[in-house]
Write a protein that holds these residues in place. Structure first.
Motif, PDB file in Angstrom:
ATOM      1  N   GLU A 141      -1.858   6.569   1.894  1.00  0.00           N
ATOM      2  CA  GLU A 141      -2.971   6.285   0.984  1.00  0.00           C
ATOM      3  C   GLU A 141      -2.666   6.465  -0.495  1.00  0.00           C
ATOM      4  O   GLU A 141      -3.120   5.673  -1.326  1.00  0.00           O
ATOM      5  CB  GLU A 141      -4.210   7.088   1.384  1.00  0.00           C
ATOM      6  N   TYR A 195       6.576  -0.085   3.812  1.00  0.00           N
ATOM      7  CA  TYR A 195       5.810   0.693   4.805  1.00  0.00           C
ATOM      8  C   TYR A 195       5.068   1.831   4.113  1.00  0.00           C
ATOM      9  O   TYR A 195       3.919   2.128   4.448  1.00  0.00           O
ATOM     10  CB  TYR A 195       6.789   1.251   5.838  1.00  0.00           C
ATOM     11  N   LYS A 238     -15.777  12.380   4.774  1.00  0.00           N
ATOM     12  CA  LYS A 238     -15.070  11.744   3.637  1.00  0.00           C
ATOM     13  C   LYS A 238     -16.067  11.035   2.721  1.00  0.00           C
ATOM     14  O   LYS A 238     -16.038  11.206   1.502  1.00  0.00           O
ATOM     15  CB  LYS A 238     -14.033  10.750   4.179  1.00  0.00           C
ATOM     16  N   ASP A 242       2.600  -0.015  11.171  1.00  0.00           N
ATOM     17  CA  ASP A 242       3.122   0.578  12.407  1.00  0.00           C
ATOM     18  C   ASP A 242       3.669  -0.494  13.339  1.00  0.00           C
ATOM     19  O   ASP A 242       3.005  -1.507  13.580  1.00  0.00           O
ATOM     20  CB  ASP A 242       2.015   1.328  13.152  1.00  0.00           C
TER      21      ASP A 242
HETATM   22  P1  NAI Z   1      -4.231  13.319   6.407  1.00  0.00           P
HETATM   23  O1  NAI Z   1      -4.609  14.126   7.576  1.00  0.00           O
HETATM   24  O2  NAI Z   1      -3.537  13.960   5.253  1.00  0.00           O
HETATM   25  O3  NAI Z   1      -5.549  12.661   5.803  1.00  0.00           O
HETATM   26  C1  NAI Z   1      -6.416  11.851   6.509  1.00  0.00           C
HETATM   27  C2  NAI Z   1      -7.481  11.350   5.574  1.00  0.00           C
HETATM   28  O4  NAI Z   1      -8.469  12.330   5.339  1.00  0.00           O
HETATM   29  C3  NAI Z   1      -6.998  10.967   4.177  1.00  0.00           C
HETATM   30  O5  NAI Z   1      -7.715   9.853   3.740  1.00  0.00           O
HETATM   31  C4  NAI Z   1      -7.315  12.173   3.341  1.00  0.00           C
HETATM   32  O6  NAI Z   1      -7.447  11.877   1.973  1.00  0.00           O
HETATM   33  C5  NAI Z   1      -8.634  12.580   3.954  1.00  0.00           C
HETATM   34  N1  NAI Z   1      -8.995  13.975   3.801  1.00  0.00           N
HETATM   35  C6  NAI Z   1      -8.326  15.068   4.256  1.00  0.00           C
HETATM   36  N2  NAI Z   1      -9.015  16.202   3.979  1.00  0.00           N
HETATM   37  C7  NAI Z   1     -10.158  15.817   3.353  1.00  0.00           C
HETATM   38  C8  NAI Z   1     -11.277  16.522   2.836  1.00  0.00           C
HETATM   39  N3  NAI Z   1     -11.362  17.833   2.919  1.00  0.00           N
HETATM   40  N4  NAI Z   1     -12.258  15.799   2.275  1.00  0.00           N
HETATM   41  C9  NAI Z   1     -12.200  14.457   2.204  1.00  0.00           C
HETATM   42  N5  NAI Z   1     -11.164  13.743   2.666  1.00  0.00           N
HETATM   43  C10 NAI Z   1     -10.151  14.404   3.246  1.00  0.00           C
HETATM   44  O7  NAI Z   1      -3.374  12.125   6.968  1.00  0.00           O
HETATM   45  P2  NAI Z   1      -2.632  10.913   6.247  1.00  0.00           P
HETATM   46  O8  NAI Z   1      -1.347  11.374   5.685  1.00  0.00           O
HETATM   47  O9  NAI Z   1      -3.574  10.194   5.333  1.00  0.00           O
HETATM   48  O10 NAI Z   1      -2.345   9.953   7.453  1.00  0.00           O
HETATM   49  C11 NAI Z   1      -1.412  10.273   8.462  1.00  0.00           C
HETATM   50  C12 NAI Z   1      -1.654   9.385   9.645  1.00  0.00           C
HETATM   51  O11 NAI Z   1      -1.401   8.044   9.294  1.00  0.00           O
HETATM   52  C13 NAI Z   1      -0.762   9.673  10.819  1.00  0.00           C
HETATM   53  O12 NAI Z   1      -1.419  10.500  11.730  1.00  0.00           O
HETATM   54  C14 NAI Z   1      -0.470   8.315  11.404  1.00  0.00           C
HETATM   55  O13 NAI Z   1      -1.112   8.167  12.629  1.00  0.00           O
HETATM   56  C15 NAI Z   1      -1.080   7.355  10.447  1.00  0.00           C
HETATM   57  N6  NAI Z   1      -0.209   6.231  10.129  1.00  0.00           N
HETATM   58  C16 NAI Z   1      -0.749   4.988  10.241  1.00  0.00           C
HETATM   59  C17 NAI Z   1      -0.020   3.862   9.966  1.00  0.00           C
HETATM   60  C18 NAI Z   1      -0.644   2.498  10.107  1.00  0.00           C
HETATM   61  O14 NAI Z   1       0.046   1.486   9.984  1.00  0.00           O
HETATM   62  N7  NAI Z   1      -1.946   2.398  10.369  1.00  0.00           N
HETATM   63  C19 NAI Z   1       1.368   3.958   9.525  1.00  0.00           C
HETATM   64  C20 NAI Z   1       1.851   5.318   9.434  1.00  0.00           C
HETATM   65  C21 NAI Z   1       1.071   6.413   9.725  1.00  0.00           C
END
Ligand code: NAI
Length: 513
Positions: free
Chosen positions: A270, A265, A160, A182
């Motif tokens: 992001e 929430y 990233k 969460d």
């Molecule tokens: P995602 O898998 O779409 O992305 C993860 C991260 O990687 C993001 O920042 C995205 O922009 C980045 N990314 C993806 N492909 C990339 C690439 N090729 N190059 C550069 N950056 C890249 O997942 P998302 O939707 O961001 O998050 C989902 C997760 O969030 C769930 O698995 C869950 O565990 C978590 N979550 C956490 C919460 C909390 O309170 N901490 C609340 C709800 C969900």
């Protein structure tokens, strides 16, 4: 006499402020000079409010302390005598000793208001090293450590950062996601309250690595103490040359602003967070473009969770290999796990990936607080799977949980005893999604409401077989058709409840695959 009583929200919630005030009063009345430090919590929440006393052998812990205990405690401390609340040397408490504290190494130990204390405990060594390195070399260290996004998705952090570093010149941003929404999670909050300079240091290193001069930390409004602690730490870092122009007399500049959410929430997702930071309503953006290419105000942006940035100072302080040496498979380093719900010993347990769910719940957590048998454990927040005891051999590892249709997520572990009704929990997941949906996409907005209604019909015994088929179909639509993880992951708790606890839906028990 140096003593410590946490100012952490978890400790305040059970009376730490009253204990601190009584202690100061009583010490004054006895003409006993004490230096009372207010650190973060050690994370042994069943012992809060925990009082620690500095001795030549190390800190001695007493807990859980009430104001009424203070007189006898002071007698025991002054005379060196025994006391029923005495836990011995804090570092020797087995619950703490069993951990590998890399991210939480200083939490509960340092004074979060003192940058000097932070430095005295190894703080800013990572940044000082990073300032002498090239952008590529910093990112190589992060890649080498194997660090993956600790917010929950587990995306490789170095990849990233490299994407943002290579996204041309011009304005770039660093955003720290502290919208810890969460259920059952509190690690971000603990760090913001207990070791805020580490987050600032991690964000600053990211800024230097990718060429960003401005950072934001987006904190949920439910965390007023964290907002205060982070704001005070940012001010102190500016005053001492660790933020602003010419960081540590270098040519690099970097500054951070705190932004407070408003209780949604979805703003932890992001792209919604970016909308909110831009002053708009927090609704999800379609990806691509990824924030790494087109993020805050349309500029390349690194977005990481509090825990991800917090792992960076250790890694840059020469610890990349040591970090990578912990863990299992592709899950390297440590995971700060948060044990909560109906559990005897709840709190923050940082450990190398690979520990099993059963070890965490039975051995470390000590089973349920109610004393009844554990029936289900939800891992990874409200969108995580419910696991039965039969899956307690699952190791904490991103891939191992995914292979069993679950997720490690942000590391929240919520325990339920045998009085839980899993059909009601499945309904709650749909209801939660309906309540928190930003409304932008149809599967999440409408699917969640239809989902709650369908679970109601199943619970009422209205054509259960047909309605279970509808529910499964609906879950598939939400999983594949939603814009973001809220609608996309809500099926996980619903389907895991149905798969592992079918008897609660009026079905015959199934055999686990
Ligand atoms: P995602 O898998 O779409 O992305 C993860 C991260 O990687 C993001 O920042 C995205 O922009 C980045 N990314 C993806 N492909 C990339 C690439 N090729 N190059 C550069 N950056 C890249 O997942 P998302 O939707 O961001 O998050 C989902 C997760 O969030 C769930 O698995 C869950 O565990 C978590 N979550 C956490 C919460 C909390 O309170 N901490 C609340 C709800 C969900």
């Amino acid at each position: 006499l140096r003593m410590f009583i946490p100012r952490d929200s978890g400790a305040l919630a059970v009376g730490a402020e009253e204990v601190a005030a009584t202690l100061l009063d009583q010490a004054h009345a006895r003409q006993l000079p004490i230096d009372l430090v207010r650190p973060g919590s050690r994370g042994l929440y069943w012992l809060e409010p925990m009082l620690e006393v500095d001795t030549p052998e190390g800190r001695i812990a007493y807990g859980p302390v009430t104001s009424a205990d203070v007189p006898t405690l002071l007698d025991a401390i002054v005379s060196g005598g025994p006391h029923p609340l005495r836990q011995g040397l804090t570092e020797e408490i087995p619950w703490l000793k069993r951990q590998t504290r890399l991210t939480f190494a200083r939490c509960g130990i340092v004074d979060p208001r003192s940058i000097d204390d932070y430095r005295a405990h190894g703080g800013y060594r990572g940044l000082e090293r990073a300032l002498k390195m090239s952008s590529d070399a910093i990112i190589d260290d992060v890649v080498k450590s194997g660090l993956r996004g600790r917010g929950g998705a587990g995306f490789p952090t170095g990849t990233k950062w490299r994407t943002v570093a290579q996204a041309g010149r011009g304005q770039k941003y660093i955003c720290c996601n502290a919208d810890e929404g969460d259920s059952g999670t509190f690690a971000d909050r603990m760090l913001m309250e207990g070791d805020p300079f580490m987050i600032i240091e991690g964000m600053t290193i990211a800024g230097i690595a990718v060429g960003a001069t401005k950072g934001y930390i987006y904190i949920r409004s439910e965390y007023p103490h964290a907002v205060e602690a982070m704001s005070a730490a940012i001010e102190a870092a500016r005053r001492t040359g660790y933020l602003g122009e010419h960081i540590c007399h270098s040519t690099d500049s970097f500054d951070i602003e705190v932004r407070v959410g408003a209780g949604a929430y979805i703003c932890g997702e992001e792209t919604s967070m970016l909308e909110s930071l831009e002053g708009k309503r927090g609704t999800v953006r379609a990806k691509p473009p990824l924030p790494a290419h087109k993020g805050l105000f349309g500029r390349p942006t690194v977005i990481n969770n509090v825990l991800t940035f917090s792992a960076v100072p250790y890694i840059l302080d020469g610890g990349a290999q040591a970090y990578a040496d912990c863990g299992m498979g592709k899950s390297r380093g440590t995971k700060p796990i948060q044990l909560g719900g109906n559990i005897k010993h709840g709190g923050l347990f940082e450990v190398a990936f690979g520990i099993t769910l059963g070890e965490l719940v039975d051995e470390i957590g000590g089973g349920t607080l109610s004393g009844r048998p554990v029936r289900a454990v939800q891992v990874g927040g409200p969108l995580g799977a419910y696991f039965p005891r039969a899956l307690f051999d699952t190791p904490f590892d991103y891939e191992a949980f995914a292979a069993r249709s679950g997720m490690v997520g942000h590391g929240g572990v919520v325990v339920f005893d045998d009085t839980v009704d899993m059909a009601k929990q499945a309904r709650f997941a749909m209801e939660f999604c309906a309540h928190e949906s930003c409304g932008k996409c149809t599967p999440c907005r409408i699917g969640s409401t239809r989902g709650a209604e369908t679970v109601d019909k199943i619970i009422a015994g209205d054509r259960p077989a047909a309605n279970i088929a509808v529910l499964e179909d609906l879950c598939n639509t939400m999983k594949f058709g939603s814009l973001c993880a809220l609608g996309g992951l809500t099926p996980i708790p619903v389907l895991s409840a149905l798969t592992h606890f079918p008897e609660d839906f009026g079905l015959a028990p199934r055999r686990l695959q």
